[in-house]
Design an enzyme around this catalytic site. Structure first.
Site: not given
Ligand code: NAD
Length: 504
Positions: A161, A185, A188, A238, A293, A394
């Site tokens: 997000f 994708k 959401e 994450s 991030c 985090e």
């Molecule tokens: P998230 O992991 O909750 O969701 C990311 C994506 O995964 C979304 O599109 C979501 O629909 C999907 N998703 C969520 N749960 C899932 C599951 N159980 N099974 C399959 N798909 C699933 O992350 P978020 O809250 O949207 O983003 C924030 C996180 O992203 C933080 O932890 C941040 O550190 C990380 N991030 C990392 C980087 C990097 O370069 N390392 C960059 C940006 C964000």
């Protein structure tokens, strides 16, 4: 066109998938509301793609791949030039949508559009980037050997997000320019700006199926992970989800690059130039409400730096105006959702209970014109120690924890004691300290007098340890490697020139 523009806001009401060169309505689909985190109000409804919709997108991308892979790279590059022009023309509209869906201030949103554009610019150089290599007589006398880069097939990316528009651009331009086809994708929670991106993609004349958009949640993601026609997955989000993606996609025979969570540290040495250091640290920790991030979430003042750093941070934090990111005076917007706000506030309460010294903030911020928004006060803790949840988890919010150390060694041990390895920065004028730091910390992105060590598009973007699963990162040459196979051609000729003058 699903965009309604009004002078004050840009709101899309009904979102769609983009598959096989056209917008796909799914009247019966389950829908999720999309909230503006600054107001708490719903600004759109997003359909959740089912496994059937994912199949439709994968089939379209698979069909398109057969012809797209044979389009000369220089012609594929021209689509990148067209897309770049449209993104530049629509930067302001895109930035407003990002602010509305995510909450970050407009300046940050514009910056993220710029980063996306830079990835398209780099991918426009694909004829050069995609070149293989060869060696005359490489396999013996009169036998030449060559490695040719070939596209692989259909790829998909699953985005987080926090950078709604930018993150897919770490992958998509490179995948498509190298001759693959692609499915995006978005998260959401923030699907708006990708709708406008695909409105622009619709105008560049790509063959149908080359680029596709499916909206959805974790079930949509699992359908992508399981689809037999999808060859590879680029994930950012994450760590627990990154692990799931890595394992399930690999079990299905796909190549994967999966970026995860972070807990980034900023070290301030006693000789740091404080008046330059503090604004950088403030931007790193509180920019985008700490939801980058690469955000600094721990600050380690070394030795006598402790007190001046603490006082300078407190003074600067008073200047942070919290509010709606569309307001040009605002420095920090809301966090993404009510659950995120509540999770951050609970972590703050835990931190205080565990012995962290709460210096300022720690509560929900009240913004009188936006009573329904998800605002958190900029928060600073002192005397946080290793093992406390403030030091290990985090938080992904505007919370900065000070962990004073006596030596650089101690600071490096704190950084390398974290399971995450996304970024770490040092502020110092001492070359030896900076070199020691750079050589020893086990993180993907190292900053020296840089608060947010974000790689440019022509360098790889990715962390280490629990912050990344895979080998090739997003962006630059890593992306070219991820989206191509190296195929070997070994060549010799049994005939020869017919006479000494070269006549046949
Ligand atoms: P998230 O992991 O909750 O969701 C990311 C994506 O995964 C979304 O599109 C979501 O629909 C999907 N998703 C969520 N749960 C899932 C599951 N159980 N099974 C399959 N798909 C699933 O992350 P978020 O809250 O949207 O983003 C924030 C996180 O992203 C933080 O932890 C941040 O550190 C990380 N991030 C990392 C980087 C990097 O370069 N390392 C960059 C940006 C964000």
């Amino acid at each position: 066109m699903r965009t309604q523009h009004s002078p004050s806001t840009t709101v899309m009401q009904t979102l769609s998938h983009y598959i096989d060169g056209g917008w796909v309505e799914e009247p019966g689909a389950e829908r999720l509301p999309v909230l503006n985190p600054a107001t708490g109000e719903s600004v759109a409804e997003m359909p959740l793609a089912t496994a059937d919709t994912v199949d439709r997108a994968a089939q379209a991308a698979h069909r398109a791949f057969k012809a797209w892979r044979s389009v000369p790279p220089i012609e594929r590059a021209r689509y990148m030039f067209r897309l770049r022009e449209l993104l530049v023309q629509h930067t302001e509209d895109l930035a407003r949508l990002i602010t509305i869906e995510h909450g970050k201030v407009l300046a940050d949103a514009r910056g993220s559009v710029q980063r996306a554009i830079e990835n398209v610019e780099v991918a426009a150089g694909i004829p050069t980037l995609m070149m293989g290599y060869g060696l005359e007589n490489g396999a013996g006398r009169g036998i030449d050997e060559e490695a040719v880069r070939r596209p692989v097939g259909v790829f998909a990316c699953v985005a987080p997000f926090n950078f709604p528009l930018m993150v897919p651009f770490w992958f998509m331009p490179y995948a498509v320019a190298t001759g693959n086809t692609f499915i995006v994708k978005p998260s959401e929670q923030v699907p708006l700006s990708q709708q406008l991106v695909f409105d622009l993609i619709d105008q560049i004349g790509l063959p149908p199926g080359v680029l596709n958009l499916v909206n959805g949640d974790r079930h949509t993601v699992d359908a992508l992970l399981d689809h037999p026609l999808i060859q590879g997955i680029s994930f950012v989000g994450s760590t627990p989800v990154a692990r799931h993606i890595y394992a399930r996609a690999a079990a299905n025979g796909k190549r994967v690059q999966a970026s995860g969570s972070a807990k980034n540290v900023v070290v301030v040495m006693p000789d740091a130039v404080l008046e330059k250091t503090i604004p950088n640290v403030i931007n790193s920790a509180f920019g985008s409400s700490g939801q980058r991030c690469l955000a600094g979430s721990i600050i380690i003042p070394v030795g006598v730096a402790h007190e001046p750093v603490r006082e300078a941070l407190l003074a600067s934090m008073k200047q942070i105006q919290v509010g709606d990111g569309l307001d040009p005076d605002v420095i920090m917007g809301p966090v993404i959702s009510a659950p995120a706000r509540d999770r951050i506030l609970a972590a703050v309460a835990d931190g205080a209970a565990e012995g962290g010294h709460l210096l300022t903030g720690g509560g929900a911020a009240q913004v009188s014109e936006r009573p329904g928004g998800f605002f958190v006060e900029p928060t600073l803790f002192d005397n946080v120690r290793s093992g406390m949840r403030l030091a290990t988890q985090e938080l992904f919010g505007p919370v900065l924890s000070m962990m004073p150390a006596q030596t650089l060694d101690e600071a490096i041990a704190i950084i390398d004691g974290s399971p995450y390895g996304n970024a770490a920065s040092i502020f110092t004028e001492h070359g030896g300290a900076a070199r020691e730091f750079g050589a020893r910390v086990d993180v993907g992105n190292i900053g020296v007098n840089i608060g947010v060590a974000a790689p440019m598009a022509y360098f790889p973007f990715g962390g280490a340890r629990e912050s990344f699963f895979g080998t090739e990162h997003g962006q630059g040459r890593d992306a070219i490697n991820f989206f191509t196979d190296r195929r070997i051609v070994i060549r010799r000729w049994f005939g020869g020139v017919s006479d000494a003058r070269g006549h046949w």
